[in-house]
Design a protein around this motif. Structure first.
Motif, PDB file in Angstrom:
ATOM      1  N   HIS A  70       0.803  -1.231   0.000  1.00  0.00           N
ATOM      2  CA  HIS A  70       0.000   0.000   0.000  1.00  0.00           C
ATOM      3  C   HIS A  70       0.835   1.280   0.000  1.00  0.00           C
ATOM      4  CE1 HIS A  70      -3.951  -1.880   0.191  1.00  0.00           C
ATOM      5  NE2 HIS A  70      -3.384  -2.794   0.959  1.00  0.00           N
ATOM      6  N   THR A  71       2.084   1.193  -0.442  1.00  0.00           N
ATOM      7  CA  THR A  71       2.823   2.427  -0.708  1.00  0.00           C
ATOM      8  C   THR A  71       2.144   3.129  -1.888  1.00  0.00           C
ATOM      9  OG1 THR A  71       4.885   1.384  -0.023  1.00  0.00           O
ATOM     10  CG2 THR A  71       5.071   3.439  -1.272  1.00  0.00           C
ATOM     11  N   PRO A  72       1.758   4.395  -1.750  1.00  0.00           N
ATOM     12  CA  PRO A  72       1.063   5.078  -2.848  1.00  0.00           C
ATOM     13  C   PRO A  72       1.910   5.116  -4.127  1.00  0.00           C
ATOM     14  CG  PRO A  72       0.844   6.328  -0.812  1.00  0.00           C
ATOM     15  CD  PRO A  72       1.840   5.233  -0.534  1.00  0.00           C
ATOM     16  N   VAL A  73       1.239   5.018  -5.256  1.00  0.00           N
ATOM     17  CA  VAL A  73       1.933   5.049  -6.547  1.00  0.00           C
ATOM     18  C   VAL A  73       2.783   6.313  -6.680  1.00  0.00           C
ATOM     19  CG1 VAL A  73       1.594   5.217  -9.050  1.00  0.00           C
ATOM     20  CG2 VAL A  73       0.289   3.559  -7.724  1.00  0.00           C
ATOM     21  N   SER A  74       2.249   7.446  -6.202  1.00  0.00           N
ATOM     22  CA  SER A  74       2.996   8.711  -6.340  1.00  0.00           C
ATOM     23  C   SER A  74       4.313   8.689  -5.578  1.00  0.00           C
ATOM     24  CB  SER A  74       2.136   9.887  -5.868  1.00  0.00           C
ATOM     25  OG  SER A  74       1.045  10.066  -6.727  1.00  0.00           O
ATOM     26  N   TYR A  75       4.379   7.949  -4.461  1.00  0.00           N
ATOM     27  CA  TYR A  75       5.643   7.823  -3.738  1.00  0.00           C
ATOM     28  C   TYR A  75       6.593   6.867  -4.460  1.00  0.00           C
ATOM     29  CZ  TYR A  75       3.556  10.150   0.359  1.00  0.00           C
ATOM     30  OH  TYR A  75       2.968  11.053   1.221  1.00  0.00           O
ATOM     31  N   LEU A  76       6.050   5.902  -5.185  1.00  0.00           N
ATOM     32  CA  LEU A  76       6.891   4.957  -5.922  1.00  0.00           C
ATOM     33  C   LEU A  76       7.478   5.596  -7.183  1.00  0.00           C
ATOM     34  CD1 LEU A  76       4.691   1.736  -5.607  1.00  0.00           C
ATOM     35  CD2 LEU A  76       6.758   2.309  -4.329  1.00  0.00           C
ATOM     36  N   THR A  77       6.715   6.506  -7.788  1.00  0.00           N
ATOM     37  CA  THR A  77       7.192   7.162  -9.016  1.00  0.00           C
ATOM     38  C   THR A  77       7.805   8.534  -8.742  1.00  0.00           C
ATOM     39  OG1 THR A  77       5.067   8.241  -9.436  1.00  0.00           O
ATOM     40  CG2 THR A  77       5.370   6.028 -10.341  1.00  0.00           C
ATOM     41  N   ASN A  78       7.546   9.070  -7.525  1.00  0.00           N
ATOM     42  CA  ASN A  78       7.964  10.436  -7.151  1.00  0.00           C
ATOM     43  C   ASN A  78       7.373  11.493  -8.074  1.00  0.00           C
ATOM     44  OD1 ASN A  78      11.002   8.885  -6.389  1.00  0.00           O
ATOM     45  ND2 ASN A  78       9.695   9.795  -4.836  1.00  0.00           N
ATOM     46  N   HIS A  79       6.163  11.236  -8.555  1.00  0.00           N
ATOM     47  CA  HIS A  79       5.500  12.197  -9.439  1.00  0.00           C
ATOM     48  C   HIS A  79       4.027  12.298  -9.094  1.00  0.00           C
ATOM     49  CE1 HIS A  79       8.817  12.807 -12.255  1.00  0.00           C
ATOM     50  NE2 HIS A  79       9.034  11.507 -12.219  1.00  0.00           N
ATOM     51  N   LEU A 205      -5.705   2.446   3.446  1.00  0.00           N
ATOM     52  CA  LEU A 205      -4.402   2.040   3.965  1.00  0.00           C
ATOM     53  C   LEU A 205      -3.270   2.869   3.358  1.00  0.00           C
ATOM     54  CD1 LEU A 205      -4.748  -1.854   4.041  1.00  0.00           C
ATOM     55  CD2 LEU A 205      -4.390  -0.349   5.996  1.00  0.00           C
ATOM     56  N   ASP A 206      -3.386   3.179   2.064  1.00  0.00           N
ATOM     57  CA  ASP A 206      -2.352   3.988   1.403  1.00  0.00           C
ATOM     58  C   ASP A 206      -2.096   5.279   2.182  1.00  0.00           C
ATOM     59  OD1 ASP A 206      -3.145   2.090  -0.472  1.00  0.00           O
ATOM     60  OD2 ASP A 206      -2.731   3.411  -2.164  1.00  0.00           O
ATOM     61  N   VAL A 207      -3.188   5.896   2.643  1.00  0.00           N
ATOM     62  CA  VAL A 207      -3.098   7.193   3.311  1.00  0.00           C
ATOM     63  C   VAL A 207      -2.610   7.028   4.739  1.00  0.00           C
ATOM     64  CG1 VAL A 207      -4.378   9.234   4.051  1.00  0.00           C
ATOM     65  CG2 VAL A 207      -4.916   8.148   1.847  1.00  0.00           C
ATOM     66  N   ARG A 208      -3.313   6.204   5.516  1.00  0.00           N
ATOM     67  CA  ARG A 208      -3.024   6.174   6.948  1.00  0.00           C
ATOM     68  C   ARG A 208      -1.702   5.512   7.296  1.00  0.00           C
ATOM     69  NH1 ARG A 208      -7.547   2.214   7.501  1.00  0.00           N
ATOM     70  NH2 ARG A 208      -6.732   0.232   8.269  1.00  0.00           N
ATOM     71  N   GLU A 209      -1.176   4.667   6.408  1.00  0.00           N
ATOM     72  CA  GLU A 209       0.086   3.997   6.719  1.00  0.00           C
ATOM     73  C   GLU A 209       1.299   4.664   6.083  1.00  0.00           C
ATOM     74  OE1 GLU A 209       0.018  -0.176   6.056  1.00  0.00           O
ATOM     75  OE2 GLU A 209      -1.611  -0.535   7.496  1.00  0.00           O
ATOM     76  N   HIS A 210       1.081   5.598   5.152  1.00  0.00           N
ATOM     77  CA  HIS A 210       2.231   6.118   4.410  1.00  0.00           C
ATOM     78  C   HIS A 210       2.323   7.642   4.341  1.00  0.00           C
ATOM     79  CE1 HIS A 210       3.622   2.182   2.992  1.00  0.00           C
ATOM     80  NE2 HIS A 210       2.340   1.870   2.897  1.00  0.00           N
ATOM     81  N   GLU A 211       1.207   8.352   4.356  1.00  0.00           N
ATOM     82  CA  GLU A 211       1.306   9.810   4.236  1.00  0.00           C
ATOM     83  C   GLU A 211       1.556  10.421   5.608  1.00  0.00           C
ATOM     84  OE1 GLU A 211      -0.760  11.900   1.122  1.00  0.00           O
ATOM     85  OE2 GLU A 211      -2.035  10.142   0.791  1.00  0.00           O
ATOM     86  N   PRO A 212       2.239  11.582   5.660  1.00  0.00           N
ATOM     87  CA  PRO A 212       2.674  12.140   6.952  1.00  0.00           C
ATOM     88  C   PRO A 212       1.504  12.555   7.842  1.00  0.00           C
ATOM     89  CG  PRO A 212       3.151  13.656   5.138  1.00  0.00           C
ATOM     90  CD  PRO A 212       2.711  12.378   4.518  1.00  0.00           C
ATOM     91  N   GLU A 213       1.517  12.062   9.073  1.00  0.00           N
ATOM     92  CA  GLU A 213       0.426  12.355  10.013  1.00  0.00           C
ATOM     93  C   GLU A 213       0.273  13.849  10.256  1.00  0.00           C
ATOM     94  OE1 GLU A 213       0.769  10.223  13.643  1.00  0.00           O
ATOM     95  OE2 GLU A 213       0.698   8.240  12.689  1.00  0.00           O
ATOM     96  N   ILE A 214       1.389  14.564  10.287  1.00  0.00           N
ATOM     97  CA  ILE A 214       1.349  16.000  10.579  1.00  0.00           C
ATOM     98  C   ILE A 214       0.542  16.760   9.527  1.00  0.00           C
ATOM     99  CG2 ILE A 214       3.495  16.555   9.341  1.00  0.00           C
ATOM    100  CD1 ILE A 214       4.132  18.551  11.558  1.00  0.00           C
ATOM    101  N   ALA A 215       0.454  16.200   8.307  1.00  0.00           N
ATOM    102  CA  ALA A 215      -0.291  16.852   7.225  1.00  0.00           C
ATOM    103  C   ALA A 215      -1.732  16.376   7.137  1.00  0.00           C
ATOM    104  CB  ALA A 215       0.414  16.602   5.894  1.00  0.00           C
ATOM    105  N   LEU A 216      -2.095  15.383   7.965  1.00  0.00           N
ATOM    106  CA  LEU A 216      -3.429  14.801   7.885  1.00  0.00           C
ATOM    107  C   LEU A 216      -4.332  15.180   9.054  1.00  0.00           C
ATOM    108  CD1 LEU A 216      -2.512  11.141   6.821  1.00  0.00           C
ATOM    109  CD2 LEU A 216      -3.784  12.791   5.432  1.00  0.00           C
ATOM    110  N   PHE A 217      -3.823  15.018  10.283  1.00  0.00           N
ATOM    111  CA  PHE A 217      -4.690  15.022  11.460  1.00  0.00           C
ATOM    112  C   PHE A 217      -4.659  16.346  12.222  1.00  0.00           C
ATOM    113  CE2 PHE A 217      -3.388  10.547  10.793  1.00  0.00           C
ATOM    114  CZ  PHE A 217      -4.645  10.049  10.468  1.00  0.00           C
ATOM    115  N   ALA A 218      -5.850  16.714  12.734  1.00  0.00           N
ATOM    116  CA  ALA A 218      -5.969  17.977  13.471  1.00  0.00           C
ATOM    117  C   ALA A 218      -7.009  17.838  14.573  1.00  0.00           C
ATOM    118  CB  ALA A 218      -6.346  19.107  12.517  1.00  0.00           C
ATOM    119  N   GLY A 219      -6.679  17.037  15.582  1.00  0.00           N
ATOM    120  CA  GLY A 219      -7.590  16.877  16.719  1.00  0.00           C
ATOM    121  C   GLY A 219      -8.727  15.926  16.435  1.00  0.00           C
ATOM    122  N   ALA A 220      -9.544  15.689  17.445  1.00  0.00           N
ATOM    123  CA  ALA A 220     -10.610  14.685  17.346  1.00  0.00           C
ATOM    124  C   ALA A 220     -11.581  14.979  16.211  1.00  0.00           C
ATOM    125  CB  ALA A 220     -11.353  14.597  18.674  1.00  0.00           C
TER     126      ALA A 220
END
Length: 285
Positions: A70-79, A205-220
């Motif tokens: 579940h590594t996102p395609v964009s991280y695999l291609t860097n594009h 899964l692509d999102v929650r396991e690979h993208e940076p938490e600091i850019a996703l979550f903002a409190g409950a």
């Protein structure tokens, strides 16, 4: 030993991805193979009979393994394409979404004259660099808390020949703007973290396991950062300045209520994305 052709690899990988419940199996197979062979999807279709040899096959197997994890395609291609521009992305930054283009297009429709613009939480720089490309006469500043994200954004600014028109500042939201000689802007834009921590299990899964938490979550409820931006933005806007925010699918009414509770704002409108979801809020002083 079997000779693998482009078409064989696409069909085998598509079936393999389907068995592992990858959401867009054929597209992902084509994007990964095209990346490896340095061919567009059209060029792949014109090269279906081309043989692919062992060196490339080994690299392709590794990409397939990482995609199954579940590594996102964009991280695999860097594009990742955004506003018809090609952005470098890796796991240090959130992957730009098509929905965010609505924010950029809204600003472009409203503002044609030169202006001062700041992008809060720029990530890979997609928003600010898009304006650097489309509006070369604007004064553009972009901030981010993450030094890693700013490195990616600066790399993208160089790629798109607008590094000389963009100032990147590191710090928490508006904090770095306080050091500027002029900290007032015509536009403040942000695609902030807006996912609630109580929604983690609903994310792919692509999102929650690979993208940076600091850019996703903002409190409950996902609104912690938006509350701060809505409250503080008027201090950094010119007298008729505008604040534009991307929001989550269920946040339109709470965010409008936040804006209406601040006497500095006189007008608020909501713009829907292509799926009909209220995605962008535009507030005017």
């Amino acid at each position: 030993m079997k000779t693998w052709r482009v078409i064989d690899l696409i069909e085998w990988t598509t079936e393999y991805f389907e068995r592992h419940e990858i959401p867009t199996p054929r597209l992902d197979a084509e994007l990964l193979l095209g990346h490896l062979l340095q061919k567009s999807r059209l060029q792949l279709y014109l090269s279906f009979e081309m043989p692919v040899f062992q060196g490339a096959l080994s690299k392709f197997r590794e990409l397939i393994k990482r995609r199954i994890a579940h590594t996102p395609v964009s991280y695999l291609t860097n594009h990742k394409e955004f506003m018809s521009l090609d952005f470098y992305v890796d796991s240090r930054v959130l992957i730009p979404r098509p929905e965010t283009e609505i924010l950029v297009e809204t600003v472009l429709q409203h503002q044609r004259e030169p202006c001062r613009f700041v992008d809060i939480g720029t990530g890979c720089g997609a928003i600010a660099i898009s304006f650097g490309h489309h509006r070369p006469d604007w004064e553009l500043i972009a901030t981010d808390f993450s030094t890693d994200a700013l490195e990616v954004a600066q790399q993208n600014a160089l790629t798109h020949n607008c590094a000389d028109r963009l100032t990147f500042l590191q710090g928490d939201l508006f904090e770095p703007l306080q050091e500027l000689p002029n900290s007032r802007f015509d536009w403040i834009a942000s695609n902030p973290p807006y996912v609630g921590t109580n929604e983690v299990s609903t994310l792919p899964l692509d999102v929650r396991e690979h993208e940076p938490e600091i850019a996703l979550f903002a409190g409950a409820d996902g609104l912690d950062i938006i509350r701060r931006i809505v409250t503080d933005a008027p201090q950094f806007l010119n007298s008729e300045g505008k604040l534009i925010l991307e929001i989550g699918y269920n946040q339109s009414h709470p965010v409008q209520d936040l804006i209406k509770s601040q006497p500095a704002y006189k007008h608020c409108e909501v713009i829907k994305d292509y799926a009909g979801i209220e995605r962008v809020v535009l507030a005017s002083l």
